[in-house]
Design a protein around this motif. Structure first.
Motif, PDB file in Angstrom:
ATOM      1  N   THR A   1       0.489  -1.181  -0.271  1.00  0.00           N
ATOM      2  CA  THR A   1       0.081   0.076   0.211  1.00  0.00           C
ATOM      3  C   THR A   1       0.695   0.906   0.098  1.00  0.00           C
ATOM      4  OG1 THR A   1      -1.807  -1.071   1.416  1.00  0.00           O
ATOM      5  CG2 THR A   1      -1.663   1.483   0.952  1.00  0.00           C
ATOM      6  N   LEU A   2       0.906   1.778  -0.776  1.00  0.00           N
ATOM      7  CA  LEU A   2       1.279   3.454  -0.815  1.00  0.00           C
ATOM      8  C   LEU A   2       0.826   4.316  -1.406  1.00  0.00           C
ATOM      9  CD1 LEU A   2       3.538   2.540  -4.324  1.00  0.00           C
ATOM     10  CD2 LEU A   2       4.293   2.374  -1.738  1.00  0.00           C
ATOM     11  N   GLU A   3       0.844   5.619  -0.377  1.00  0.00           N
ATOM     12  CA  GLU A   3      -0.116   7.212  -0.861  1.00  0.00           C
ATOM     13  C   GLU A   3       0.748   7.765  -1.766  1.00  0.00           C
ATOM     14  OE1 GLU A   3      -1.641  10.803   1.399  1.00  0.00           O
ATOM     15  OE2 GLU A   3      -2.703   8.478   1.829  1.00  0.00           O
ATOM     16  N   TRP A   4       1.021   8.001  -2.586  1.00  0.00           N
ATOM     17  CA  TRP A   4       1.580   9.789  -3.471  1.00  0.00           C
ATOM     18  C   TRP A   4       0.832  11.154  -3.358  1.00  0.00           C
ATOM     19  CZ3 TRP A   4       3.668   7.050  -8.632  1.00  0.00           C
ATOM     20  CH2 TRP A   4       3.843   6.001  -8.810  1.00  0.00           C
ATOM     21  N   ARG A   5       1.235  11.430  -3.402  1.00  0.00           N
ATOM     22  CA  ARG A   5       0.579  13.093  -2.685  1.00  0.00           C
ATOM     23  C   ARG A   5       1.127  14.046  -4.034  1.00  0.00           C
ATOM     24  NH1 ARG A   5      -1.236  13.423   1.901  1.00  0.00           N
ATOM     25  NH2 ARG A   5      -0.148  12.175   3.419  1.00  0.00           N
ATOM     26  N   LEU A   6      -0.363  14.617  -4.740  1.00  0.00           N
ATOM     27  CA  LEU A   6       0.056  15.608  -6.223  1.00  0.00           C
ATOM     28  C   LEU A   6      -0.267  17.140  -5.107  1.00  0.00           C
ATOM     29  CD1 LEU A   6       0.149  15.825  -8.902  1.00  0.00           C
ATOM     30  CD2 LEU A   6      -1.853  16.192  -8.545  1.00  0.00           C
ATOM     31  N   ARG A   7      -0.167  17.996  -5.789  1.00  0.00           N
ATOM     32  CA  ARG A   7       0.171  18.970  -4.931  1.00  0.00           C
ATOM     33  C   ARG A   7      -0.474  20.162  -6.368  1.00  0.00           C
ATOM     34  NH1 ARG A   7       2.014  23.402  -5.309  1.00  0.00           N
ATOM     35  NH2 ARG A   7       4.438  23.048  -5.546  1.00  0.00           N
TER      36      ARG A   7
ATOM     37  N   VAL B   1       2.630  19.187  -8.861  1.00  0.00           N
ATOM     38  CA  VAL B   1       3.889  17.805  -7.883  1.00  0.00           C
ATOM     39  C   VAL B   1       3.488  17.414  -7.953  1.00  0.00           C
ATOM     40  CG1 VAL B   1       5.730  18.518  -6.573  1.00  0.00           C
ATOM     41  CG2 VAL B   1       4.792  20.175  -7.716  1.00  0.00           C
ATOM     42  N   LEU B   2       3.777  16.017  -7.753  1.00  0.00           N
ATOM     43  CA  LEU B   2       4.210  14.389  -7.712  1.00  0.00           C
ATOM     44  C   LEU B   2       5.025  14.469  -6.652  1.00  0.00           C
ATOM     45  CD1 LEU B   2       2.381  11.854  -7.619  1.00  0.00           C
ATOM     46  CD2 LEU B   2       3.720  10.879  -9.550  1.00  0.00           C
ATOM     47  N   ASP B   3       4.408  13.885  -6.093  1.00  0.00           N
ATOM     48  CA  ASP B   3       5.585  13.416  -4.519  1.00  0.00           C
ATOM     49  C   ASP B   3       5.801  12.314  -4.486  1.00  0.00           C
ATOM     50  OD1 ASP B   3       7.313  12.513  -2.682  1.00  0.00           O
ATOM     51  OD2 ASP B   3       6.594  14.057  -1.262  1.00  0.00           O
ATOM     52  N   THR B   4       6.243  10.995  -4.534  1.00  0.00           N
ATOM     53  CA  THR B   4       6.264   9.574  -4.735  1.00  0.00           C
ATOM     54  C   THR B   4       7.459   9.106  -3.044  1.00  0.00           C
ATOM     55  OG1 THR B   4       7.792   8.804  -5.823  1.00  0.00           O
ATOM     56  CG2 THR B   4       5.926   9.389  -6.715  1.00  0.00           C
TER      57      THR B   4
END
Length: 99
Positions: A4-10, A25-28
């Protein structure tokens, strides 16, 4: 294996004189990808800021998606899992040809 991962997009939007700019900005967690998009209102059209937001944001996210695909292609090539050079057909969706 379960993961399970969570990537954040700003996603930031700015609008000035009928031009909307977006930065996504995609932060993996291990990498960051930054995409940009621009939308300009035709002076003859009604200025609807929400449309500029949608266009600029979608273009910025499309830029990030292209970078992410390029990184995946490079990773695939590294492990010998497919051709990274030459034209590659889309994996799904409608074709570009018309009947």
């Amino acid at each position: 294996m379960t993961r399970t991962l969570e990537w954040r997009l700003r996603l930031g939007l700015t609008e000035d004189d009928g031009t909307t700019r977006a930065e996504a900005v995609l932060d993996t967690g291990s990498a960051q990808l930054t995409g940009h998009g621009v939308a300009r209102c035709n002076p003859q059209d009604v200025d609807v800021p929400a449309i500029g937001d949608e266009l600029a944001a979608s273009r910025a996210m499309k830029d990030v998606a292209a970078q992410l695909m390029k990184a995946a292609d490079a990773d695939l090539e590294t492990v010998g899992a497919g051709p990274a050079s030459g034209p590659v057909a889309p994996p799904y969706a409608w074709t570009d040809t018309t009947a």
